[in-house]
Design a protein around this motif. Structure first.
Motif, PDB file in Angstrom:
ATOM      1  N   CYS A 181     137.490  39.503  19.961  1.00  0.00           N
ATOM      2  CA  CYS A 181     136.855  40.700  19.380  1.00  0.00           C
ATOM      3  C   CYS A 181     135.472  40.343  18.827  1.00  0.00           C
ATOM      4  CB  CYS A 181     137.714  41.249  18.237  1.00  0.00           C
ATOM      5  SG  CYS A 181     139.286  41.967  18.736  1.00  0.00           S
ATOM      6  N   ALA A 186     132.331  42.571  17.675  1.00  0.00           N
ATOM      7  CA  ALA A 186     132.881  43.029  16.389  1.00  0.00           C
ATOM      8  C   ALA A 186     132.293  42.175  15.270  1.00  0.00           C
ATOM      9  CB  ALA A 186     134.402  42.920  16.396  1.00  0.00           C
ATOM     10  N   ASP A 275     136.317  46.251  11.897  1.00  0.00           N
ATOM     11  CA  ASP A 275     136.056  47.045  13.101  1.00  0.00           C
ATOM     12  C   ASP A 275     137.349  47.260  13.878  1.00  0.00           C
ATOM     13  OD1 ASP A 275     133.135  47.126  12.848  1.00  0.00           O
ATOM     14  OD2 ASP A 275     133.341  44.941  13.037  1.00  0.00           O
TER      15      ASP A 275
END
Ligand SMILES: NCCCCCC(=O)NO
Ligand SMILES: [Zn+2]
Length: 342
Positions: A181, A186, A275
């Motif tokens: 991620c 992110a 996020d």
């Protein structure tokens, strides 16, 4: 919600583990995933997809080269010595010893383990590699815009650190996903570990970092496995100070206690403002789990999912533990249904 799953998990089924001084069938068995999969289909949670293959690169973002080299070569080396039984470690660099990586296979196994509960079999590497690909496929689904997804991982991962296996865990699926991620843009990732056991591996991987917030609700290490990490005073180090939350609970904790801890964790996660949210979904908090001592009942998992949904974050559920095989599917999928607002 899509589910990602690979039949490769069946390649890992060890001969047994030490329970009460006797060698007994493994609690971490293929039937666990079969029951969860059956329940996903029975409750029509969504399509079940095979994983894509993202290769070793995202795995190597978390685990060391030496460790991955050992995991990939261990069985062949063990078999080449004429062995046919499962490979198990027996000597570890405990306190007062020197943690210098040996050259021999048995020494390396102990160097890369913290207990005797991560046996290596002929199919273990393929199984754990595919389990990580299942998790990465779930992450790709979230990255593509899905609000939620379920990575039906087996073997589990949250006890594995960068270069140490244990507790049925080899590759830390949720940590590999968290890093993916971040690598894809992110800024902040939260991991909520609801497994009965403290996710010592996940904590250790991100302990000095502020880009991943890790919250654990678990049986206190004062009496429970993994025994040597998971106390409330472990709040992170360096840049990571304040980005690790441990909520150790007493044996016998039921929803009244457990749900209150979940509320605390969710408020800290909301304040962190991730996020994306990753949930290490172990359901060995169930009252009839054979190796655990919490008292959650099946309806409580609906409430667990509802509370997690209220955070309003894109959420990936990553399967961890749970050994009451007849009910593991009901309890795990109850979380998903509670999340979806069934
Ligand atoms: N006696 C070994 C116990 C391993 C715990 C596995 C687990 O469920 N971790 O979450
Ligand atoms: Zn567990």
């Amino acid at each position: 919600m899509l589910t990602f799953y690979s039949d490769d998990h069946r390649l890992h089924h060890a001969q047994g583990e030490m329970v009460g001084g006797e060698f007994k069938p493994c609690f971490e068995m293929p039937a666990r995933a079969d029951h969860v999969l059956a329940r996903v289909r029975e409750r029509d949670i969504g399509e079940v997809l095979a994983p894509r293959d993202f290769g070793l690169t995202p795995i190597a973002r978390i685990h060391t080269a030496d460790y991955l080299d050992f995991l990939q070569k261990a069985w062949a080396g063990w078999a080449a010595q004429g062995n046919t039984a499962d490979f198990l470690p027996g000597v570890f660099p405990a306190r007062h010893l020197r943690a210098k990586r040996p050259n021999d296979l048995y020494g390396q196994y102990g160097f890369h383990s913290f207990d005797c509960f991560a046996p290596i079999t002929a199919g273990t590497w393929q199984a754990v590699y595919s389990s990580a690909q299942v998790a990465l496929s779930g992450q790709a689904e979230i990255a593509a815009g899905a609000h939620s997804a379920f990575a039906l991982c087996r073997p589990p991962g949250h006890h594995a650190s960068a270069d140490v296996m244990g507790g049925y865990c080899y590759l830390n699926n949720v940590a590999i996903v968290a890093q993916a991620c971040l690598d894809q843009g992110a800024a902040r990732v939260a991991i909520l570990d609801v497994d009965y056991h403290h996710g010592n591996g996940t904590q250790s991987i991100f302990y000095d970092r502020d880009d991943v917030f890790v919250a654990n609700i678990h049986g206190s290490p004062s009496f429970e496995y993994p025994h040597f990490l998971g106390y409330a005073d472990e709040a992170g180090a360096g840049r990571g100070e304040g980005f690790n939350l441990n909520l150790p609970l007493a044996a016998g904790s039921a929803w009244d206690i457990w749900g209150a801890a979940l509320e605390t964790a969710c408020q800290r996660i909301a304040a962190y403002g991730p996020d994306v949210l990753l949930v290490s979904l172990g359901v060995d908090t169930y009252q009839n789990d054979p190796i655990s001592s919490f008292k959650l009942d099946s309806p409580d998992y609906l409430r667990m999912g509802e509370r997690i949904a209220a955070l309003g974050k894109p959420t990936l559920f990553v399967m961890e533990g749970g050994y009451a095989v007849a009910e593991i599917g009901i309890n795990a999928v109850n979380v998903l249904e509670g999340f979806q607002g069934a």
